[in-house]
Design an enzyme around this catalytic site. Structure first.
Site, PDB file in Angstrom:
ATOM      1  N   ASP A  64       0.849  -1.189   0.000  1.00  0.00           N
ATOM      2  CA  ASP A  64       0.000   0.000   0.000  1.00  0.00           C
ATOM      3  C   ASP A  64       0.885   1.240   0.000  1.00  0.00           C
ATOM      4  O   ASP A  64       2.100   1.136   0.159  1.00  0.00           O
ATOM      5  CB  ASP A  64      -0.946   0.013   1.215  1.00  0.00           C
ATOM      6  CG  ASP A  64      -0.245  -0.341   2.508  1.00  0.00           C
ATOM      7  OD1 ASP A  64       0.930   0.064   2.691  1.00  0.00           O
ATOM      8  OD2 ASP A  64      -0.847  -1.028   3.346  1.00  0.00           O
ATOM      9  N   ASP A  66       1.502   4.859   1.723  1.00  0.00           N
ATOM     10  CA  ASP A  66       1.201   5.791   2.809  1.00  0.00           C
ATOM     11  C   ASP A  66       1.835   7.130   2.495  1.00  0.00           C
ATOM     12  O   ASP A  66       2.942   7.208   1.953  1.00  0.00           O
ATOM     13  CB  ASP A  66       1.751   5.259   4.135  1.00  0.00           C
ATOM     14  CG  ASP A  66       1.069   3.972   4.551  1.00  0.00           C
ATOM     15  OD1 ASP A  66      -0.148   3.854   4.330  1.00  0.00           O
ATOM     16  OD2 ASP A  66       1.754   3.074   5.088  1.00  0.00           O
ATOM     17  N   ASP A 146       9.733   3.357  13.076  1.00  0.00           N
ATOM     18  CA  ASP A 146      10.394   2.219  13.730  1.00  0.00           C
ATOM     19  C   ASP A 146      11.786   1.915  13.152  1.00  0.00           C
ATOM     20  O   ASP A 146      12.798   2.099  13.822  1.00  0.00           O
ATOM     21  CB  ASP A 146       9.483   0.969  13.751  1.00  0.00           C
ATOM     22  CG  ASP A 146       8.829   0.641  12.416  1.00  0.00           C
ATOM     23  OD1 ASP A 146       9.152   1.299  11.403  1.00  0.00           O
ATOM     24  OD2 ASP A 146       8.006  -0.299  12.380  1.00  0.00           O
TER      25      ASP A 146
HETATM   26  P1  ATP Z   1       3.853  -3.100   4.964  1.00  0.00           P
HETATM   27  O1  ATP Z   1       2.706  -2.176   4.706  1.00  0.00           O
HETATM   28  O2  ATP Z   1       4.542  -3.580   3.747  1.00  0.00           O
HETATM   29  O3  ATP Z   1       3.545  -4.175   5.930  1.00  0.00           O
HETATM   30  P2  ATP Z   1       4.973  -0.759   6.189  1.00  0.00           P
HETATM   31  O4  ATP Z   1       6.395  -0.419   6.535  1.00  0.00           O
HETATM   32  O5  ATP Z   1       4.296   0.144   5.225  1.00  0.00           O
HETATM   33  O6  ATP Z   1       4.997  -2.243   5.698  1.00  0.00           O
HETATM   34  P3  ATP Z   1       2.831  -0.148   7.956  1.00  0.00           P
HETATM   35  O7  ATP Z   1       2.333  -0.921   9.117  1.00  0.00           O
HETATM   36  O8  ATP Z   1       1.954   0.042   6.783  1.00  0.00           O
HETATM   37  O9  ATP Z   1       4.197  -0.837   7.530  1.00  0.00           O
HETATM   38  O10 ATP Z   1       3.279   1.263   8.523  1.00  0.00           O
HETATM   39  C1  ATP Z   1       3.672   2.327   7.680  1.00  0.00           C
HETATM   40  C2  ATP Z   1       4.837   3.064   8.300  1.00  0.00           C
HETATM   41  O11 ATP Z   1       4.450   3.639   9.559  1.00  0.00           O
HETATM   42  C3  ATP Z   1       6.044   2.193   8.637  1.00  0.00           C
HETATM   43  O12 ATP Z   1       6.887   2.031   7.522  1.00  0.00           O
HETATM   44  C4  ATP Z   1       6.700   2.986   9.732  1.00  0.00           C
HETATM   45  O13 ATP Z   1       7.439   4.063   9.211  1.00  0.00           O
HETATM   46  C5  ATP Z   1       5.512   3.554  10.489  1.00  0.00           C
HETATM   47  N1  ATP Z   1       5.086   2.660  11.588  1.00  0.00           N
HETATM   48  C6  ATP Z   1       4.119   1.710  11.537  1.00  0.00           C
HETATM   49  N2  ATP Z   1       4.010   1.076  12.708  1.00  0.00           N
HETATM   50  C7  ATP Z   1       4.910   1.623  13.541  1.00  0.00           C
HETATM   51  C8  ATP Z   1       5.283   1.417  14.890  1.00  0.00           C
HETATM   52  N3  ATP Z   1       4.698   0.468  15.622  1.00  0.00           N
HETATM   53  N4  ATP Z   1       6.267   2.186  15.402  1.00  0.00           N
HETATM   54  C9  ATP Z   1       6.854   3.141  14.665  1.00  0.00           C
HETATM   55  N5  ATP Z   1       6.568   3.378  13.394  1.00  0.00           N
HETATM   56  C10 ATP Z   1       5.600   2.651  12.819  1.00  0.00           C
HETATM   57 MG    MG Z   2       2.288   0.025   4.582  1.00  0.00          MG
END
Ligand code: ATP
Ligand code: MG
Length: 442
Positions: A64, A66, A146
């Protein structure tokens, strides 16, 4: 103490120009681009951030997109008709394009608060423990994320990638590294331990030794996470195509037992590797199905994880004098309830899971007129797949599995005769008392 405590921000970010990185607008969702451009045209910053940028840089297809911006949620809503705000403390904007949701978050900062440890702790809508949480600058937003590789920003204004935390180097090195002091960051949100495992297996990255070190000691903090959030994380871990690797890695870091304590207990006193093989095979099959775009259901995953605890419990209840079917019913209820204390399992999954288990008793009774009735049970297919898995793990005989395979394949009209003629007689006899097989190997 501030979030940037161990990070040198004096040099500012590294900015990687368009010609030095591979991200092309052709690979970004047109809807995400629309949102980015509209923000920019209205005078705001618009950046792609998180997994979207990380995966594009790695040449992978993002799950996705963001977006991060300096526009406040109300400004975002004014800009987009197709927008709703979610969350209470931290409002996020969801811009809706049919089924695609583009999440737009205002830059956030984690502010230093004096009463950080001893004093008031805040829990956000998802149960994360947060410090004073306010809107901030892009730089602050970067440092509250994170992992370094998750804190890269693709700027729509000039198509550069902005790197505050050293994410580019880590990306090249295949390294997953928490931003800041790992122990503090894990304590702040223990779910980051699960995220570390998930990203490491998904991307084929190593977890940096400093990030890895505190995990075993802090694993038990997952006990404070609301069951509903753990359920969501469990789906991401086991329905994303890397179930087997995640299962093994979670066990390696003592994290698996935090998600499935009953299962972990069964695994620790296993005999003849049975539950381990069942789970490993189950995870392998799940990954294969996802690769082949076949559906997978959490009900089946839970059925696999909790099978050994259920059969052990059923065996115990049977030893106490309960009828096999009754023992299985009660064992199922008990195990579902106990697992629910850790991880919320919605009824739409726990009900079919229970049916898969109950049907095992009927499947063990191959032959007879009842076999036909089982075939028309709405959960037959899942229960049959589950039986095959038990067969692969050596818990039931191959002949039993083959009998059911053959029985289904025959024309419905022939099933009647077949049921009587071809059922392995021995098995019918042996299964007559319908004991839960759990007792033997448990
Ligand atoms: P994917 O969507 O492929 O699982 P993602 O890195 O995009 O991976 P998401 O859960 O969609 O993960 O979160 C988007 C972004 O928000 C992350 O890349 C990170 O920068 C931030 N983020 C999400 N969860 C946390 C957390 N628990 N602590 C700190 N930052 C976070
Ligand atoms: Mg994501």
């Amino acid at each position: 103490m501030s979030i940037t405590r161990s990070i040198d921000t004096s040099t500012g970010p590294t900015v990687i120009s368009r010609s030095e990185h591979p991200i092309s607008r052709a690979n970004i969702s047109p809807n995400a681009l629309k949102v980015l451009y509209r923000l920019k045209d209205a005078g705001y910053q618009g950046h792609l951030v998180g997994g979207g940028v990380r995966d594009l840089l790695l040449g992978r297809e993002p799950k996705d997109f963001d977006i991060a911006t300096d526009a406040h949620p109300d400004d975002v809503r004014r800009l987009f008709g197709n927008c709703r705000l979610i969350g209470r403390r931290f409002r996020l904007a969801h811009v809706l394009f049919g089924r695609e949701v583009i999440e737009v978050a205002t830059f956030r900062a984690l502010h230093d608060s004096n009463e950080e440890e001893g004093g008031a702790r805040h829990v956000d809508d998802e149960g994360r423990i947060v410090r004073d949480n306010v809107y901030g600058t892009i730089e602050e937003d970067a440092f509250r994320r994170d992992f370094t590789v998750n804190a890269l920003y693709y700027n729509i204004a000039d198509f550069t990638v902005i790197d505050y935390a050293g994410g580019m180097d880590d990306l090249k090195a295949g390294m997953l590294r928490l931003i800041g002091d790992p122990e503090t960051r894990f304590r702040e949100d223990p779910v980051r331990m699960l995220r570390a495992v998930r990203f490491a297996t998904k991307l084929g990255f190593r977890i940096h030794p400093d990030t890895e070190r505190p995990i075993k000691d802090l694993a038990s903090l997952l006990g404070d996470i609301p069951p509903a959030r753990l359920f969501d994380e469990m789906l991401k871990l086991f329905m994303g195509g890397s179930a087997l690797a995640n299962f093994e890695t979670l066990r390696h870091y003592d994290l698996f037992g935090q998600l499935f304590p009953l299962t972990e207990r069964s695994l620790s006193h296993e005999q003849e590797h049975f539950p381990l093989i069942l789970i490993s095979r189950g995870m392998e099959n799940t990954d294969l199905r996802i690769q082949q775009d076949k559906p997978v259901t959490p009900a089946f995953l839970f059925a696999i994880f909790l099978w050994q605890p259920v059969r052990e419990r059923a065996a115990r209840l049977q030893a106490e004098g309960q009828h096999p079917a009754q023992a299985m019913q009660h064992a199922s209820s008990q195990i579902i309830e106990e697992q629910g204390n850790v991880m919320a399992v919605p009824r739409r999954f726990s009900l079919p899971m229970r049916e898969i288990w109950m049907l095992q008793l009927r499947l063990e009774l191959a032959g007879g007129r009842r076999s036909q009735r089982v075939l028309s049970h709405p959960r037959f297919r899942a229960a049959y797949d589950f039986l095959l898995l038990r067969g692969e793990a050596g818990e039931v005989s191959k002949e039993l599995c083959q009998w059911w395979t053959g029985f289904q394949e025959t024309h419905p009209k022939q099933r009647d005769k077949e049921a009587v003629q071809a059922a392995p007689r021995k098995r019918r006899r042996r299964n007559r008392p319908r004991r839960a097989r759990g007792g033997e190997e448990a």
